[in-house]
Design a protein around this motif. Sequence first.
Motif: not given
Length: 294
Positions: A177-181, A183-191
Motif C-alpha cells: 500500500t501507499n504510506m505517508q510517514i 518523522v519529527d515533523g518531516k513528511k515522506l511519501d512511500f509507494a
Amino acid sequence: MFGFIVNRESGNGYGKKVWSQVESTVVKRNIKYVVRFTERPMHAKEIVAELLEKDVETIIVIGGDGTIHEVVNGLVYKNVSLGIIPAGSGNDFARCLGVPLAYEKALERIFENRPQQVDLLNLGERYSLTVAGIGFDGQVAKNVNEALYKKYLNFFRLGSLSYAISVLDTLRTYKPTNMQITVDGKKLDFADVWLAAAANTTTYGGGIKISPLSSHTDGKLDICVVHGLRRGKLIRLLPKAFKGKHISAKEVTLLKGEDIYISSDPPVLVQSDGEQVKQTPLHITVEKRALTLV
C-alpha cells in the motif's frame, strides 16, 4: 517482596512448568513472594494494580511477549521494577535485553538486582516494548495468533517457527500500500509499502533483526520501511532480515526520530509486541526511561 505474574498457558503450557521450578527455588531461598495467575486477556494489567498495593519491590513475569506487554502497561513510570522469565514462543524482548531464555539464569539475573531504565513506544492507547509493525507485519501477527499450528509448535518448543510459517502464508495474498510517514515533523511519501516497523529494540517475530541499529536506551525510535519491490524480491530479501542484512537493500529506508505519524491508503493492520492492536493511522512517540528492568 517479589510479585509473580504467571501465564500458565504461555508456550502451550510451558509457563506452568517454569513456575513450578521457579517457585521451588524461591521457597528454598526463603524469599518472600506473592503469585497471581492470568486467566483472561488483559488480566495481567489488572493484577499489576493489585500487586502495587501489596508493597512489592519487583514484579516478575513468567510468560511471553504478550503477557509482558500487558504488565508493562501497568508499570509505566511506577517505582517498581520488572523482571522477566521468558516462557513464550517468541520472547523477543528478553532476547533484546540479553535476558537468558533458560529460566534458571533469568531468575539469577533478577536476584542480582542490577536495574536499568529503558524506553518504550507510546501508541496512544497503550505502550509497547519492542516493535510496532505496520502493514504486512500486522497481517502476519493476526494470522499467526489465529493459526492452529502455533499451539503444536509451542508444544515442541518451536514457537518461533510460527512467525516464519505465517510470513510465507501471508505473502501469498498480501498487497502493498501507499504510506505517508511523518518523522519529527518531516513528511515522506512511500509507494508500494510492504511494511513499516517502528522499533525500540532490534528484533521481533522470534528473532528477526528488523532494526539491527535500534537501542532501547537512546531516546529514539528507528523506522524500517520496506517498499517499492516485487513479491519475488521480497521473498529473497526476507531471509536476510534474520541477520539484519536486509537494511543494505535500496528498497529499505531507515529513519530515526521521537515522534512518528503513519497513515496509509487503504488502512492496514498494526501489531505491537506480537499482538494486533489497531489499523492505521497511527501516532507513535518515544517514552524515555519509562520502565525499570532488572
